[in-house]
Scaffold this motif. Structure first.
Motif, PDB file in Angstrom:
ATOM      1  N   TYR A   1       5.883  -3.450  34.925  1.00 26.01           N
ATOM      2  CA  TYR A   1       6.030  -2.640  33.712  1.00 26.01           C
ATOM      3  C   TYR A   1       4.663  -2.325  33.098  1.00 26.01           C
ATOM      4  O   TYR A   1       4.373  -1.177  32.735  1.00 26.01           O
ATOM      5  CB  TYR A   1       6.897  -3.374  32.690  1.00 26.01           C
ATOM      6  N   GLU A   2       3.807  -3.343  32.974  1.00 23.86           N
ATOM      7  CA  GLU A   2       2.490  -3.141  32.374  1.00 23.86           C
ATOM      8  C   GLU A   2       1.624  -2.220  33.233  1.00 23.86           C
ATOM      9  O   GLU A   2       0.879  -1.379  32.711  1.00 23.86           O
ATOM     10  CB  GLU A   2       1.795  -4.500  32.175  1.00 23.86           C
ATOM     11  N   MET A   3       1.719  -2.357  34.550  1.00 24.92           N
ATOM     12  CA  MET A   3       0.929  -1.492  35.441  1.00 24.92           C
ATOM     13  C   MET A   3       1.391  -0.038  35.356  1.00 24.92           C
ATOM     14  O   MET A   3       0.570   0.879  35.311  1.00 24.92           O
ATOM     15  CB  MET A   3       1.029  -2.001  36.887  1.00 24.92           C
ATOM     16  N   LEU A   4       2.714   0.163  35.339  1.00 23.28           N
ATOM     17  CA  LEU A   4       3.251   1.520  35.228  1.00 23.28           C
ATOM     18  C   LEU A   4       2.909   2.143  33.878  1.00 23.28           C
ATOM     19  O   LEU A   4       2.568   3.332  33.796  1.00 23.28           O
ATOM     20  CB  LEU A   4       4.772   1.496  35.416  1.00 23.28           C
ATOM     21  N   LYS A   5       2.970   1.337  32.827  1.00 23.49           N
ATOM     22  CA  LYS A   5       2.642   1.814  31.490  1.00 23.49           C
ATOM     23  C   LYS A   5       1.166   2.224  31.407  1.00 23.49           C
ATOM     24  O   LYS A   5       0.819   3.262  30.833  1.00 23.49           O
ATOM     25  CB  LYS A   5       2.945   0.710  30.474  1.00 23.49           C
ATOM     26  N   GLU A   6       0.303   1.395  32.019  1.00 20.43           N
ATOM     27  CA  GLU A   6      -1.137   1.691  32.028  1.00 20.43           C
ATOM     28  C   GLU A   6      -1.419   2.955  32.837  1.00 20.43           C
ATOM     29  O   GLU A   6      -2.232   3.803  32.439  1.00 20.43           O
ATOM     30  CB  GLU A   6      -1.895   0.496  32.622  1.00 20.43           C
ATOM     31  N   TYR A   7      -0.754   3.094  33.975  1.00 24.39           N
ATOM     32  CA  TYR A   7      -0.933   4.279  34.815  1.00 24.39           C
ATOM     33  C   TYR A   7      -0.424   5.524  34.094  1.00 24.39           C
ATOM     34  O   TYR A   7      -1.056   6.584  34.132  1.00 24.39           O
ATOM     35  CB  TYR A   7      -0.183   4.090  36.131  1.00 24.39           C
ATOM     36  N   GLY A   8       0.722   5.389  33.429  1.00 19.99           N
ATOM     37  CA  GLY A   8       1.304   6.526  32.722  1.00 19.99           C
ATOM     38  C   GLY A   8       0.448   6.995  31.558  1.00 19.99           C
ATOM     39  O   GLY A   8       0.462   8.185  31.210  1.00 19.99           O
ATOM     40  N   ALA A   9      -0.304   6.064  30.964  1.00 20.04           N
ATOM     41  CA  ALA A   9      -1.149   6.413  29.812  1.00 20.04           C
ATOM     42  C   ALA A   9      -2.240   7.406  30.188  1.00 20.04           C
ATOM     43  O   ALA A   9      -2.776   8.113  29.326  1.00 20.04           O
ATOM     44  CB  ALA A   9      -1.766   5.153  29.224  1.00 20.04           C
ATOM     45  N   THR A  10      -2.579   7.486  31.483  1.00 22.47           N
ATOM     46  CA  THR A  10      -3.618   8.443  31.916  1.00 22.47           C
ATOM     47  C   THR A  10      -3.073   9.871  31.980  1.00 22.47           C
ATOM     48  O   THR A  10      -3.850  10.822  32.052  1.00 22.47           O
ATOM     49  CB  THR A  10      -4.163   8.056  33.307  1.00 22.47           C
ATOM     50  N   TYR A  11      -1.727  10.007  31.951  1.00 25.95           N
ATOM     51  CA  TYR A  11      -1.108  11.332  32.033  1.00 25.95           C
ATOM     52  C   TYR A  11      -0.377  11.727  30.745  1.00 25.95           C
ATOM     53  O   TYR A  11      -0.202  12.904  30.466  1.00 25.95           O
ATOM     54  CB  TYR A  11      -0.109  11.381  33.189  1.00 25.95           C
ATOM     55  N   PHE A  12       0.090  10.728  29.981  1.00 30.17           N
ATOM     56  CA  PHE A  12       0.850  11.011  28.764  1.00 30.17           C
ATOM     57  C   PHE A  12       0.144  10.397  27.565  1.00 30.17           C
ATOM     58  O   PHE A  12      -0.210   9.221  27.580  1.00 30.17           O
ATOM     59  CB  PHE A  12       2.270  10.445  28.885  1.00 30.17           C
ATOM     60  N   THR A  13      -0.041  11.202  26.526  1.00 24.35           N
ATOM     61  CA  THR A  13      -0.758  10.713  25.340  1.00 24.35           C
ATOM     62  C   THR A  13       0.143   9.898  24.421  1.00 24.35           C
ATOM     63  O   THR A  13      -0.324   9.033  23.691  1.00 24.35           O
ATOM     64  CB  THR A  13      -1.341  11.902  24.542  1.00 24.35           C
ATOM     65  N   THR A  14       1.443  10.180  24.443  1.00 19.74           N
ATOM     66  CA  THR A  14       2.382   9.416  23.607  1.00 19.74           C
ATOM     67  C   THR A  14       3.359   8.657  24.505  1.00 19.74           C
ATOM     68  O   THR A  14       3.709   9.118  25.590  1.00 19.74           O
ATOM     69  CB  THR A  14       3.190  10.356  22.680  1.00 19.74           C
ATOM     70  N   ASN A  15       3.803   7.507  24.011  1.00 19.35           N
ATOM     71  CA  ASN A  15       4.730   6.673  24.786  1.00 19.35           C
ATOM     72  C   ASN A  15       6.126   6.796  24.179  1.00 19.35           C
ATOM     73  O   ASN A  15       6.495   6.051  23.288  1.00 19.35           O
ATOM     74  CB  ASN A  15       4.255   5.215  24.769  1.00 19.35           C
ATOM     75  N   SER A  16       6.897   7.782  24.648  1.00 19.99           N
ATOM     76  CA  SER A  16       8.231   8.032  24.104  1.00 19.99           C
ATOM     77  C   SER A  16       9.230   7.002  24.615  1.00 19.99           C
ATOM     78  O   SER A  16       8.957   6.247  25.549  1.00 19.99           O
ATOM     79  CB  SER A  16       8.701   9.434  24.497  1.00 19.99           C
ATOM     80  N   ILE A  17      10.408   7.007  23.997  1.00 19.32           N
ATOM     81  CA  ILE A  17      11.471   6.086  24.405  1.00 19.32           C
ATOM     82  C   ILE A  17      11.926   6.371  25.834  1.00 19.32           C
ATOM     83  O   ILE A  17      12.315   5.466  26.579  1.00 19.32           O
ATOM     84  CB  ILE A  17      12.659   6.155  23.416  1.00 19.32           C
ATOM     85  N   PHE A  18      11.832   7.655  26.238  1.00 16.32           N
ATOM     86  CA  PHE A  18      12.242   8.018  27.599  1.00 16.32           C
ATOM     87  C   PHE A  18      11.247   7.478  28.633  1.00 16.32           C
ATOM     88  O   PHE A  18      11.640   7.036  29.711  1.00 16.32           O
ATOM     89  CB  PHE A  18      12.370   9.537  27.711  1.00 16.32           C
ATOM     90  N   LEU A  19       9.964   7.513  28.284  1.00 18.29           N
ATOM     91  CA  LEU A  19       8.954   6.942  29.182  1.00 18.29           C
ATOM     92  C   LEU A  19       9.143   5.434  29.308  1.00 18.29           C
ATOM     93  O   LEU A  19       9.084   4.881  30.407  1.00 18.29           O
ATOM     94  CB  LEU A  19       7.548   7.242  28.657  1.00 18.29           C
TER      95      LEU A  19
END
Length: 267
Positions: A178-196
């Motif tokens: 979860y933490e790795m995916l969240k960190e990776y996703g942060a490079t593409y998405f500026t906000t962390n929505s409930i769907f993400l």
């Protein structure tokens, strides 16, 4: 506030379990195909769901789900209270927050305690779920009484060692993924929505489940062997794993994983 948290968690858990109950029951049938002739009839998701409805009606989709929902309240309470107490016990003087390894230790220990205390309900749920034409038990109390009478209290804990073995690595894998995916996703998405967040949770849960799924299958087979026509062929989890690989191949350890994947997102 803790009471509200537990109540909300119990309601959410019951809803998610009920919504995925047909897939959960199908998964259990698939897992038991190596030792139960009745379970062998359930091949293919759509075909199996049609077979369930044809033979048992709409209620057949939810066999054993009541026990699964009953298990939610004590499991959630034990896990939550254990985790909170362990967090306080593991905090060093002057610390405000636990380090990640100690969080994992607290979470894993709390998970093991919840499994140990609620395991009889899980075993009874599994046996109730697999009842089709022949009815061995009439509800939770009847199953509890008959299992203790025929197998002793130990009969309620068949496979508990295998179940507890998977708790710590599942928590560690799930959290890390979860933490790795969240960190990776942060490079593409500026906000962390409930769907993400839901997507990260579903993906990390799928990864952890894939790696540790064989332990869940071993637990189910140990739960039901010798019951309702199922063969008595495994001495313990290790012996079950070796026997399954020898007789069914490595794929045998992953029977029922497709319905499990289909449960991940709604759960």
């Amino acid at each position: 506030e803790n009471g509200k948290f537990l109540t909300a968690g119990a309601i959410a858990g019951a809803i998610s379990r009920t919504s995925t109950a047909p897939l959960e029951r199908l998964k259990i049938f698939n897992q038991l195909q190596g030792i139960s002739t009745d379970a062998a009839r359930y091949n293919g998701i759509f075909r199996s769901l049609v077979l369930m409805y044809r033979e048992e009606g709409f209620r057949g989709y939810f066999k054993g789900n009541g026990t699964n929902c009953v298990k939610v309240v004590p499991a959630s309470a034990i896990r939550f209270l254990s985790f909170e107490n362990l967090k306080r016990a593991l905090l060093l003087p002057g610390e405000q927050h636990l380090t990640t390894p100690r969080k994992l230790l607290a979470g894993s220990t709390a998970g093991v305690m919840a499994v140990a205390f609620t395991y009889p309900l899980d075993l009874i749920r599994t046996r109730l779920s697999t009842q089709t034409k022949v009815k061995h038990y009439n509800g939770i109390a009847d199953a509890f009484r008959k299992i203790v009478a025929s197998q002793g209290v130990r009969g309620l804990f068949r496979g508990v060692g295998t179940a507890m073995t998977s708790v710590a690595p599942f928590s560690a894998l799930n959290f890390t993924a979860y933490e790795m995916l969240k960190e990776y996703g942060a490079t593409y998405f500026t906000t962390n929505s409930i769907f993400l967040s839901a997507g990260y949770g579903a993906a990390s849960g799928s990864i952890a489940m894939t790696v540790l799924y064989p332990l869940d299958l071993l637990k189910r087979r140990l739960m039901v062997q010798g019951h309702g026509g199922a063969q008595q062929k495994y001495r313990n989890g290790a012996h079950a794993a070796v026997t399954i690989v020898r007789e069914e191949g490595v794929r045998g350890l992953y029977r029922g994983i497709l319905p499990s994947y289909m449960k991940v997102i709604p759960t």
